[in-house]
Design an enzyme around this catalytic site. Structure first.
Site, PDB file in Angstrom:
ATOM      1  N   ASP A   1       0.820  -1.215   0.000  1.00  0.00           N
ATOM      2  CA  ASP A   1       0.000   0.000   0.000  1.00  0.00           C
ATOM      3  C   ASP A   1       0.858   1.270   0.000  1.00  0.00           C
ATOM      4  OD1 ASP A   1      -2.467  -1.204  -0.053  1.00  0.00           O
ATOM      5  OD2 ASP A   1      -2.629  -1.354   2.128  1.00  0.00           O
TER       6      ASP A   1
ATOM      7  N   TYR B   1       6.849 -10.044   6.818  1.00  0.00           N
ATOM      8  CA  TYR B   1       6.752  -8.593   7.026  1.00  0.00           C
ATOM      9  C   TYR B   1       7.334  -8.225   8.375  1.00  0.00           C
ATOM     10  CZ  TYR B   1       3.610  -7.530   3.075  1.00  0.00           C
ATOM     11  OH  TYR B   1       3.079  -7.342   1.835  1.00  0.00           O
TER      12      TYR B   1
END
Lengths: 247, 247
Positions: B54, B112
């Protein structure tokens, strides 16, 4: 009643016109004095830094002192001040010192780092210089020996500054690979304006083969700014450590 | 003749509207495709990323593939492409792969990191989130056990996305102090849109005492985005590692 306090701070210099207060420019000193003044009923507050960093230069550790009323305990003052200051300036410690302690005059050793990287590092755009040219780090470390000891560093100084002599006593100077970066560390009793950046620029000329390591000795002897290499960009430079006899 | 190439890259997402190409927005994919197209005589080039990050999210390691003419050796292509791309996008490796290798479908594990800091860190304004509230990290790590295994993560997903199920198999999730920062590491076969940031926001609620660790189990069971905590800011999130069976 006022007490003298020492403030240990850190700042990202990217968005500032350096440490020293100036009219019509955002500076670290100006920012801190304004917030301190607000905390103490808008009386004017003067702070004295351990030195001046130029526009864009960072500090991992820097000190300043100020004489302030005793309204707050040091930790409370630190908390309040940090909340008012922007995120790129942090106050990490506040200690009460003797009333004649001086952040600039009493500092006996100053350490600077200069960081550069030779392959693109997306996360180090503001705090390291991208220098893709090939470097012979061994040769650069041969050259650093000529910097050591007490010498006149006029060749690495900005002209027309207000100091009365250009002697500095360098006690340590070394290049080292640190992770994906190349780091230059230099330690001295004092530094002249622009000196570290001019030294780094000159040592890079050694590293890329433009000049021989021993040429650094000649450059110093010339006492002429024109003899040395270019000044490297501010963003790789960090004031890293300040030593006081009493801290 | 074209060959399929895998590109390993890293980027600072601060100034981009995310990975995925969009009209009228600067994106990582758009930036890379434009430069590749220029390198190959302005023919249109499509790249396929391992996933989509994003706006504002970073990648320490990401992959994409493309089918390209064999004008350049991989290292030469990497050199040229890096010179054209801005400093916040780096291509670290290019390898030739089988013609059916796929950067998105073949990735078996994705890792992540989410970074936050609890005291001001001037040098981490763009790559870590400042969260000064007190946290019980032990409790947060108690809560992570409820995330493990193959479960429906609808509660941590953006609504109305184009995936056909919300099952993810999380194999690792842990909070750890790393230097002056607190780092959350999470590994899974896949992630839903916004999932890591919603999980971090929920675990912070555990850490600050708003909810009990075992509440995470109930939140997952509800399969309702409204049950979980807020999504934390993008700037602390890093796509850190992608695993392929053949790389």
């Amino acid at each position: 009643m006022k007490k003298r306090l020492f403030f240990r701070c850190a700042y990202d210099g990217t968005h500032y016109s350096g440490w020293q207060k100036q009219p019509n420019a955002k500076t670290i000193q100006g920012e801190i004095e304004e917030k301190l003044s607000r905390l103490f009923g808008n009386q004017s507050v003067d702070i004295v830094g351990c030195g001046r960093t130029d526009a864009g230069v960072h500090a991992s550790q820097s000190y300043f002192h100020a004489d302030l009323p005793t309204n707050f305990a040091p930790d409370q003052l630190r908390y309040k001040l940090n909340n008012m200051l922007p995120l790129d300036i942090a106050i990490n410690e506040i200690v009460e010192v003797a009333e004649d302690a001086h952040a600039r005059f009493d500092a006996t050793r100053r350490t600077y780092y200069y960081f550069l990287h030779q392959h693109k590092l997306p996360f180090h755009q503001n705090d390291s210089w991208y220098y893709p040219r090939k470097l012979d780090v061994e040769k650069m470390n041969e050259a650093t020996q000529f910097l050591l000891g007490r010498q006149d560093f006029t060749s690495f100084s900005k002209l027309h500054t207000d100091v009365n002599n250009n002697f500095c006593d360098i006690s340590f100077a070394e290049w080292k690979h640190v992770g994906d970066q190349l780091r230059f560390e230099i330690r001295a009793n004092r530094f002249l304006r622009n000196m570290v950046r001019a030294i780094v620029g000159t040592l890079l000329e050694v590293g890329n083969g433009s000049i021989a390591p021993e040429e650094v000795r000649n450059i110093i002897a010339k006492e002429d700014r024109g003899a040395a290499g270019c000044s490297v960009p501010a963003k790789g430079l960090f004031l890293q450590k300040i030593k006081y006899p009493y801290l």
